[in-house]
Design a protein around this motif. Structure first.
Motif, short mmCIF file in Angstrom:
data_model
loop_
_atom_site.label_atom_id
_atom_site.label_comp_id
_atom_site.label_asym_id
_atom_site.label_seq_id
_atom_site.Cartn_x
_atom_site.Cartn_y
_atom_site.Cartn_z
N TYR A 37 4.76 6.74 0.87
CA TYR A 37 4.76 8.15 0.46
C TYR A 37 3.33 8.66 0.55
CZ TYR A 37 9.53 7.64 -1.11
OH TYR A 37 10.88 7.45 -1.14
N ARG A 39 0.91 11.95 0.07
CA ARG A 39 0.84 13.30 -0.48
C ARG A 39 -0.47 13.97 -0.12
NH1 ARG A 39 1.88 13.40 -6.68
NH2 ARG A 39 3.99 13.21 -5.92
N ARG A 71 -3.29 10.97 -0.27
CA ARG A 71 -3.09 9.79 -1.12
C ARG A 71 -1.77 9.14 -0.72
NH1 ARG A 71 -3.24 11.32 -7.10
NH2 ARG A 71 -5.47 11.47 -6.73
N LEU A 73 1.19 6.20 -1.45
CA LEU A 73 1.79 5.30 -2.45
C LEU A 73 2.78 4.41 -1.72
CD1 LEU A 73 2.91 7.90 -5.16
CD2 LEU A 73 0.81 6.57 -5.18
N ALA A 74 2.71 3.12 -1.97
CA ALA A 74 3.66 2.18 -1.36
C ALA A 74 3.73 0.97 -2.26
CB ALA A 74 3.19 1.79 0.05
N PRO A 75 4.82 0.18 -2.15
CA PRO A 75 4.89 -1.02 -2.98
C PRO A 75 3.69 -1.95 -2.79
CG PRO A 75 7.05 -0.55 -2.05
CD PRO A 75 6.07 0.40 -1.40
N ARG A 78 -2.04 1.45 -2.92
CA ARG A 78 -2.32 2.86 -2.66
C ARG A 78 -3.65 3.05 -1.96
NH1 ARG A 78 -1.47 5.65 -8.04
NH2 ARG A 78 -3.04 7.14 -7.42
N LYS B 114 12.45 7.85 -4.48
CA LYS B 114 11.06 7.41 -4.36
C LYS B 114 10.74 6.28 -5.35
CE LYS B 114 6.57 9.56 -4.93
NZ LYS B 114 6.07 10.91 -5.21
N GLU B 117 12.44 3.11 -4.34
CA GLU B 117 11.77 2.40 -3.24
C GLU B 117 10.45 1.79 -3.69
OE1 GLU B 117 11.29 4.87 0.18
OE2 GLU B 117 13.45 5.09 0.51
N LEU B 118 9.68 2.53 -4.48
CA LEU B 118 8.38 2.01 -4.93
C LEU B 118 8.57 0.78 -5.83
CD1 LEU B 118 6.41 5.33 -5.64
CD2 LEU B 118 6.08 3.75 -3.73
N ASP B 119 9.70 0.72 -6.52
CA ASP B 119 10.02 -0.46 -7.34
C ASP B 119 10.62 -1.59 -6.51
OD1 ASP B 119 9.29 1.00 -9.57
OD2 ASP B 119 11.33 1.33 -10.31
N SER B 120 10.82 -1.35 -5.21
CA SER B 120 11.48 -2.33 -4.31
C SER B 120 12.84 -2.75 -4.83
CB SER B 120 10.58 -3.55 -4.10
OG SER B 120 9.34 -3.18 -3.56
N GLU B 204 3.58 10.86 -10.54
CA GLU B 204 3.42 10.53 -9.12
C GLU B 204 4.58 9.74 -8.54
OE1 GLU B 204 -1.16 10.53 -7.62
OE2 GLU B 204 -0.24 8.58 -7.99
#
Lengths: 97, 277
Positions: A37, A39, A71, A73-75, A78, B114, B117-120, B204
Protein backbone atom coordinates in the motif's frame (compact mmCIF):
# COMPACT_ATOMS: atom_id res chain seq x y z
CA UNK A 1 -14.72 6.94 -11.48
CA UNK A 2 -13.03 6.76 -8.14
CA UNK A 3 -11.72 3.22 -8.46
CA UNK A 4 -8.06 2.41 -8.32
CA UNK A 5 -6.80 1.99 -11.86
CA UNK A 6 -4.34 -0.75 -12.73
CA UNK A 7 -0.89 0.27 -11.57
CA UNK A 8 2.18 0.45 -13.78
CA UNK A 9 2.27 -0.15 -17.48
CA UNK A 10 2.59 2.25 -20.38
CA UNK A 11 2.10 6.00 -20.16
CA UNK A 12 0.08 5.94 -23.39
CA UNK A 13 -2.94 8.21 -23.17
CA UNK A 14 -1.49 10.31 -20.35
CA UNK A 15 -0.80 13.93 -21.32
CA UNK A 16 2.53 14.68 -19.65
CA UNK A 17 2.33 18.32 -20.74
CA UNK A 18 -0.53 18.85 -18.25
CA UNK A 19 -0.42 15.97 -15.76
CA UNK A 20 2.01 15.74 -12.84
CA UNK A 21 2.69 12.01 -12.66
CA UNK A 22 4.54 10.55 -9.68
CA UNK A 23 5.42 6.94 -10.25
CA UNK A 24 7.92 4.30 -9.27
CA UNK A 25 8.23 0.97 -7.55
CA UNK A 26 8.62 -0.54 -4.09
CA UNK A 27 11.59 -2.85 -3.44
CA UNK A 28 12.67 -5.11 -0.61
CA UNK A 29 15.62 -7.50 -0.50
CA UNK A 30 16.45 -6.97 -4.19
CA UNK A 31 12.93 -7.77 -5.42
CA UNK A 32 9.84 -5.68 -6.21
CA UNK A 33 7.05 -5.80 -3.63
CA UNK A 34 3.63 -6.59 -5.10
CA UNK A 35 0.51 -5.66 -3.15
CA UNK A 36 2.17 -2.96 -1.03
CA UNK A 37 0.00 0.00 0.00
CA UNK A 38 1.57 3.26 -1.15
CA UNK A 39 0.12 6.53 0.11
CA UNK A 40 0.75 10.04 -1.11
CA UNK A 41 0.87 12.72 1.60
CA UNK A 42 0.80 16.45 0.89
CA UNK A 43 3.21 19.08 2.21
CA UNK A 44 1.30 19.19 5.52
CA UNK A 45 1.54 15.39 5.86
CA UNK A 46 -2.17 15.01 5.07
CA UNK A 47 -3.29 11.89 3.22
CA UNK A 48 -4.04 12.55 -0.45
CA UNK A 49 -4.31 9.14 -2.10
CA UNK A 50 -3.37 5.50 -1.80
CA UNK A 51 -2.79 2.73 -4.33
CA UNK A 52 -1.76 -0.92 -4.21
CA UNK A 53 1.37 -1.89 -6.16
CA UNK A 54 1.18 -4.06 -9.28
CA UNK A 55 2.77 -7.53 -9.53
CA UNK A 56 5.94 -5.66 -10.60
CA UNK A 57 5.81 -3.46 -7.49
CA UNK A 58 4.75 -0.34 -9.39
CA UNK A 59 2.61 2.61 -8.28
CA UNK A 60 1.41 5.80 -9.98
CA UNK A 61 -0.22 9.04 -8.80
CA UNK A 62 -1.63 12.06 -10.59
CA UNK A 63 -0.71 15.00 -8.40
CA UNK A 64 0.11 18.68 -8.81
CA UNK A 65 3.50 20.42 -8.79
CA UNK A 66 4.92 20.75 -5.27
CA UNK A 67 6.31 18.86 -2.29
CA UNK A 68 4.99 15.38 -1.59
CA UNK A 69 5.75 12.44 0.64
CA UNK A 70 5.37 8.78 -0.35
CA UNK A 71 4.93 6.09 2.31
CA UNK A 72 4.59 2.37 1.67
CA UNK A 73 3.03 -0.18 4.01
CA UNK A 74 3.52 -3.91 3.54
CA UNK A 75 3.76 -6.98 5.76
CA UNK A 76 7.57 -6.92 5.18
CA UNK A 77 7.92 -3.35 6.47
CA UNK A 78 7.54 0.29 5.54
CA UNK A 79 9.46 2.94 3.61
CA UNK A 80 9.16 6.67 3.14
CA UNK A 81 10.51 9.26 0.71
CA UNK A 82 10.01 12.99 0.18
CA UNK A 83 10.04 14.41 -3.32
CA UNK A 84 9.46 17.61 -5.22
CA UNK A 85 7.26 17.05 -8.28
CA UNK A 86 6.93 19.08 -11.47
CA UNK A 87 4.55 18.84 -14.40
CA UNK A 88 5.46 15.73 -16.39
CA UNK A 89 6.93 12.46 -15.21
CA UNK A 90 8.47 12.21 -11.71
CA UNK A 91 10.01 8.80 -11.04
CA UNK A 92 11.22 7.44 -7.73
CA UNK A 93 11.90 4.22 -5.81
CA UNK A 94 10.82 3.23 -2.32
CA UNK A 95 13.21 0.78 -0.66
CA UNK A 96 12.04 -1.13 2.42
CA UNK A 97 15.07 -1.70 4.63
CA UNK B 1 -26.61 1.83 18.18
CA UNK B 2 -23.04 1.38 19.36
CA UNK B 3 -19.71 0.61 17.78
CA UNK B 4 -20.02 -3.14 18.39
CA UNK B 5 -23.37 -3.23 16.56
CA UNK B 6 -21.92 -1.87 13.33
CA UNK B 7 -18.22 -2.73 13.31
CA UNK B 8 -16.42 -6.06 13.75
CA UNK B 9 -12.69 -6.66 14.10
CA UNK B 10 -10.63 -8.69 11.65
CA UNK B 11 -10.17 -11.26 14.44
CA UNK B 12 -13.93 -11.58 14.88
CA UNK B 13 -14.41 -11.89 11.13
CA UNK B 14 -11.78 -14.62 10.85
CA UNK B 15 -13.41 -16.58 13.70
CA UNK B 16 -16.87 -16.32 12.17
CA UNK B 17 -16.16 -17.10 8.51
CA UNK B 18 -18.68 -19.68 7.34
CA UNK B 19 -21.16 -19.14 10.19
CA UNK B 20 -24.79 -19.76 9.23
CA UNK B 21 -26.78 -16.56 8.87
CA UNK B 22 -23.70 -14.44 8.13
CA UNK B 23 -22.83 -13.40 4.59
CA UNK B 24 -19.44 -11.79 4.00
CA UNK B 25 -19.48 -9.38 1.06
CA UNK B 26 -16.45 -7.77 -0.57
CA UNK B 27 -17.11 -4.47 -2.34
CA UNK B 28 -14.44 -3.18 -4.66
CA UNK B 29 -13.96 -0.80 -7.48
CA UNK B 30 -11.36 -3.22 -8.73
CA UNK B 31 -12.89 -6.67 -9.04
CA UNK B 32 -9.49 -8.20 -9.77
CA UNK B 33 -8.73 -7.71 -6.05
CA UNK B 34 -11.50 -10.15 -5.12
CA UNK B 35 -10.42 -12.58 -7.82
CA UNK B 36 -6.84 -12.66 -6.52
CA UNK B 37 -8.14 -13.80 -3.16
CA UNK B 38 -11.02 -13.03 -0.83
CA UNK B 39 -12.31 -13.96 2.61
CA UNK B 40 -13.39 -17.59 2.61
CA UNK B 41 -16.99 -17.78 1.38
CA UNK B 42 -17.34 -14.06 0.66
CA UNK B 43 -19.38 -12.93 -2.34
CA UNK B 44 -18.42 -9.97 -4.53
CA UNK B 45 -20.25 -6.75 -5.34
CA UNK B 46 -18.84 -4.47 -8.02
CA UNK B 47 -19.64 -0.89 -6.99
CA UNK B 48 -20.05 0.20 -10.60
CA UNK B 49 -21.69 -2.65 -12.48
CA UNK B 50 -23.73 -3.99 -9.55
CA UNK B 51 -24.60 -0.86 -7.61
CA UNK B 52 -25.11 1.79 -10.33
CA UNK B 53 -27.94 2.08 -12.82
CA UNK B 54 -26.45 1.23 -16.24
CA UNK B 55 -28.19 4.13 -18.01
CA UNK B 56 -29.15 7.05 -15.77
CA UNK B 57 -26.79 8.65 -13.27
CA UNK B 58 -28.25 7.13 -10.14
CA UNK B 59 -27.73 4.03 -8.10
CA UNK B 60 -29.82 0.88 -8.35
CA UNK B 61 -33.49 1.26 -7.49
CA UNK B 62 -35.43 -0.96 -5.09
CA UNK B 63 -36.23 -3.63 -7.70
CA UNK B 64 -32.65 -3.71 -8.99
CA UNK B 65 -31.34 -4.00 -5.42
CA UNK B 66 -33.75 -6.88 -4.76
CA UNK B 67 -32.63 -8.66 -7.93
CA UNK B 68 -28.96 -8.16 -7.07
CA UNK B 69 -29.21 -9.51 -3.53
CA UNK B 70 -31.44 -12.39 -4.61
CA UNK B 71 -28.92 -13.40 -7.27
CA UNK B 72 -26.04 -13.15 -4.78
CA UNK B 73 -27.87 -15.46 -2.38
CA UNK B 74 -28.43 -12.90 0.37
CA UNK B 75 -31.72 -13.20 2.27
CA UNK B 76 -33.60 -10.72 4.43
CA UNK B 77 -32.66 -12.68 7.56
CA UNK B 78 -28.92 -12.70 6.89
CA UNK B 79 -26.45 -10.49 8.69
CA UNK B 80 -24.32 -8.87 6.00
CA UNK B 81 -20.65 -8.29 6.87
CA UNK B 82 -18.99 -5.90 4.43
CA UNK B 83 -15.31 -5.28 3.73
CA UNK B 84 -13.31 -3.92 0.83
CA UNK B 85 -10.27 -2.10 -0.49
CA UNK B 86 -9.52 1.64 -0.39
CA UNK B 87 -9.80 1.71 3.41
CA UNK B 88 -13.40 0.44 3.17
CA UNK B 89 -14.63 3.40 1.06
CA UNK B 90 -16.76 1.22 -1.16
CA UNK B 91 -17.76 -1.15 1.63
CA UNK B 92 -19.05 1.89 3.54
CA UNK B 93 -20.81 3.03 0.38
CA UNK B 94 -22.54 -0.38 0.12
CA UNK B 95 -23.30 -0.29 3.85
CA UNK B 96 -25.17 2.98 3.24
CA UNK B 97 -27.17 1.32 0.41
CA UNK B 98 -28.13 -1.60 2.67
CA UNK B 99 -29.37 0.86 5.32
CA UNK B 100 -31.13 2.95 2.67
CA UNK B 101 -33.05 -0.11 1.50
CA UNK B 102 -33.90 -1.13 5.06
CA UNK B 103 -31.47 -3.99 5.75
CA UNK B 104 -30.67 -3.41 9.43
CA UNK B 105 -28.32 -6.32 10.13
CA UNK B 106 -25.20 -5.03 8.40
CA UNK B 107 -21.67 -4.56 9.71
CA UNK B 108 -18.26 -3.45 8.48
CA UNK B 109 -14.99 -5.30 9.04
CA UNK B 110 -12.68 -2.74 10.67
CA UNK B 111 -9.71 -2.06 8.40
CA UNK B 112 -11.25 -3.94 5.48
CA UNK B 113 -9.10 -5.69 2.96
CA UNK B 114 -6.03 -3.62 3.76
CA UNK B 115 -5.69 -4.61 7.41
CA UNK B 116 -6.51 -8.19 6.44
CA UNK B 117 -3.61 -8.20 3.95
CA UNK B 118 -1.19 -6.32 6.21
CA UNK B 119 -1.88 -8.93 8.91
CA UNK B 120 -1.18 -11.68 6.31
CA UNK B 121 -4.53 -13.32 7.09
CA UNK B 122 -5.70 -16.16 4.80
CA UNK B 123 -7.38 -15.41 1.47
CA UNK B 124 -9.21 -17.90 -0.73
CA UNK B 125 -9.45 -18.01 -4.50
CA UNK B 126 -12.22 -20.64 -4.49
CA UNK B 127 -15.30 -19.69 -6.47
CA UNK B 128 -18.24 -18.83 -4.19
CA UNK B 129 -21.81 -19.64 -5.15
CA UNK B 130 -24.83 -19.30 -2.93
CA UNK B 131 -28.35 -20.47 -3.77
CA UNK B 132 -30.55 -17.64 -5.03
CA UNK B 133 -33.03 -16.05 -2.63
CA UNK B 134 -36.18 -13.94 -2.86
CA UNK B 135 -34.90 -10.73 -1.31
CA UNK B 136 -37.40 -7.98 -0.53
CA UNK B 137 -36.14 -4.41 -0.01
CA UNK B 138 -37.97 -1.57 1.70
CA UNK B 139 -38.69 1.80 0.11
CA UNK B 140 -35.53 3.96 0.09
CA UNK B 141 -34.94 5.86 3.31
CA UNK B 142 -34.16 9.35 2.02
CA UNK B 143 -33.52 10.60 5.55
CA UNK B 144 -29.91 9.51 4.95
CA UNK B 145 -29.58 10.70 1.33
CA UNK B 146 -29.17 14.36 0.32
CA UNK B 147 -30.09 15.78 -3.09
CA UNK B 148 -28.69 18.89 -4.74
CA UNK B 149 -31.45 21.37 -3.88
CA UNK B 150 -31.23 20.65 -0.18
CA UNK B 151 -27.46 20.94 -0.37
CA UNK B 152 -27.71 24.43 -1.88
CA UNK B 153 -30.30 25.30 0.81
CA UNK B 154 -27.93 23.98 3.50
CA UNK B 155 -25.24 26.61 2.80
CA UNK B 156 -24.69 28.63 6.01
CA UNK B 157 -27.56 26.69 7.62
CA UNK B 158 -26.58 23.05 8.18
CA UNK B 159 -23.19 21.45 8.78
CA UNK B 160 -21.60 20.73 5.41
CA UNK B 161 -18.61 18.42 5.64
CA UNK B 162 -16.30 18.13 2.65
CA UNK B 163 -14.33 14.93 3.22
CA UNK B 164 -11.96 15.22 0.23
CA UNK B 165 -8.24 15.88 0.59
CA UNK B 166 -7.18 19.47 1.41
CA UNK B 167 -5.91 19.99 -2.16
CA UNK B 168 -9.28 18.97 -3.63
CA UNK B 169 -11.10 21.21 -1.12
CA UNK B 170 -8.85 24.13 -2.03
CA UNK B 171 -9.43 23.58 -5.75
CA UNK B 172 -5.84 22.56 -6.52
CA UNK B 173 -6.86 19.03 -7.54
CA UNK B 174 -10.22 18.02 -9.07
CA UNK B 175 -9.92 14.30 -8.32
CA UNK B 176 -8.14 12.06 -5.82
CA UNK B 177 -4.47 11.82 -6.74
CA UNK B 178 -4.58 8.21 -7.88
CA UNK B 179 -6.71 9.32 -10.85
CA UNK B 180 -5.94 11.56 -13.83
CA UNK B 181 -6.77 15.20 -13.09
CA UNK B 182 -9.55 15.74 -15.60
CA UNK B 183 -13.24 16.48 -15.58
CA UNK B 184 -15.59 19.25 -16.61
CA UNK B 185 -16.46 20.50 -13.14
CA UNK B 186 -15.15 23.68 -11.61
CA UNK B 187 -12.70 23.05 -8.77
CA UNK B 188 -13.41 24.22 -5.22
CA UNK B 189 -15.93 23.49 -2.49
CA UNK B 190 -19.44 24.36 -1.32
CA UNK B 191 -19.43 27.68 0.61
CA UNK B 192 -19.58 27.23 4.41
CA UNK B 193 -18.37 23.62 4.18
CA UNK B 194 -15.68 22.52 6.61
CA UNK B 195 -12.91 20.27 5.33
CA UNK B 196 -12.46 17.13 7.41
CA UNK B 197 -10.72 14.63 5.11
CA UNK B 198 -12.14 11.11 5.53
CA UNK B 199 -8.58 9.92 6.16
CA UNK B 200 -8.46 11.76 9.50
CA UNK B 201 -11.10 9.31 10.75
CA UNK B 202 -8.93 6.29 9.96
CA UNK B 203 -5.66 4.86 11.16
CA UNK B 204 -2.96 3.96 8.65
CA UNK B 205 -4.05 0.33 8.58
CA UNK B 206 -7.56 1.39 7.56
CA UNK B 207 -9.23 0.82 10.96
CA UNK B 208 -11.42 3.57 12.40
CA UNK B 209 -10.05 5.78 15.15
CA UNK B 210 -11.57 5.50 18.64
CA UNK B 211 -14.93 7.13 19.42
CA UNK B 212 -13.14 9.68 21.62
CA UNK B 213 -10.69 10.63 18.84
CA UNK B 214 -13.53 10.84 16.31
CA UNK B 215 -15.73 13.00 18.55
CA UNK B 216 -12.80 15.39 19.10
CA UNK B 217 -12.01 15.49 15.37
CA UNK B 218 -15.41 16.81 14.32
CA UNK B 219 -15.85 19.04 17.39
CA UNK B 220 -12.47 20.68 16.67
CA UNK B 221 -13.49 21.20 13.03
CA UNK B 222 -16.48 23.21 14.22
CA UNK B 223 -19.29 20.78 13.54
CA UNK B 224 -22.35 22.03 15.44
CA UNK B 225 -23.98 19.13 17.33
CA UNK B 226 -27.31 20.94 17.28
CA UNK B 227 -27.51 21.03 13.48
CA UNK B 228 -28.17 18.49 10.78
CA UNK B 229 -25.16 17.43 8.71
CA UNK B 230 -24.57 16.68 5.03
CA UNK B 231 -21.33 14.96 3.99
CA UNK B 232 -19.97 14.99 0.44
CA UNK B 233 -16.83 14.14 -1.53
CA UNK B 234 -16.38 13.69 -5.27
CA UNK B 235 -18.78 10.82 -6.08
CA UNK B 236 -20.15 9.87 -2.67
CA UNK B 237 -18.04 6.92 -1.59
CA UNK B 238 -15.52 8.66 0.68
CA UNK B 239 -18.42 10.60 2.22
CA UNK B 240 -20.15 7.27 2.95
CA UNK B 241 -17.10 6.51 5.11
CA UNK B 242 -17.68 9.77 7.03
CA UNK B 243 -21.46 9.21 7.09
CA UNK B 244 -20.70 5.86 8.76
CA UNK B 245 -18.50 7.58 11.35
CA UNK B 246 -20.98 10.37 12.17
CA UNK B 247 -24.24 8.43 11.98
CA UNK B 248 -23.29 4.88 12.92
CA UNK B 249 -20.27 5.23 15.23
CA UNK B 250 -20.91 8.60 16.88
CA UNK B 251 -24.70 8.36 16.74
CA UNK B 252 -25.43 11.82 15.33
CA UNK B 253 -29.17 11.78 14.60
CA UNK B 254 -29.50 13.67 11.31
CA UNK B 255 -26.68 12.93 8.87
CA UNK B 256 -27.11 12.62 5.12
CA UNK B 257 -24.70 11.51 2.42
CA UNK B 258 -24.78 13.68 -0.73
CA UNK B 259 -23.87 11.06 -3.33
CA UNK B 260 -24.10 13.54 -6.20
CA UNK B 261 -21.16 15.20 -4.48
CA UNK B 262 -18.63 17.40 -6.26
CA UNK B 263 -19.10 15.87 -9.71
CA UNK B 264 -22.70 17.12 -9.57
CA UNK B 265 -22.31 20.30 -7.52
CA UNK B 266 -19.21 21.48 -9.41
CA UNK B 267 -21.14 21.15 -12.68
CA UNK B 268 -24.32 22.99 -11.64
CA UNK B 269 -24.99 26.30 -13.38
CA UNK B 270 -25.20 29.31 -11.13
CA UNK B 271 -24.46 27.84 -7.70
CA UNK B 272 -21.89 29.52 -5.44
CA UNK B 273 -18.42 27.99 -5.12
CA UNK B 274 -15.60 28.79 -2.71
CA UNK B 275 -11.90 28.20 -3.31
CA UNK B 276 -8.84 28.10 -1.11
CA UNK B 277 -8.27 26.45 2.23
Amino acid sequence: MCGAPKQGGALAGIDLSTQTVIQGSVWHDGAPVAGAYVRLLDATDEFTAEVVTSPEGEFRFFAAPGEWKLRSLAPVGRAERVLSAEVGLNETTLAIA
Amino acid sequence: MSRSDVLVSADWAQEHLGDAGLVFVEVDEDTSAYDKGHLEGAVKLDWKTDLQDPLRRDFVDKEQFEQLLSAKGISNDDTVVLYGGNNNWFAAYAYWYFKLYGHDAVKLVDGGRKKWELDSRPLSDAEVTRPATQYTAKEPDTSIRAFRDEVVAAIDTKNLVDVRSPDEFAGKLVAPAHLPQEGAQRPGHIPSAVNVPWSKAANEDGTFKSDEELAALYADAGLDDGKATIAYCRIGERSSHTWFVLHELLGHADVKNYDGSWTEYGSLVGVPIAKGA
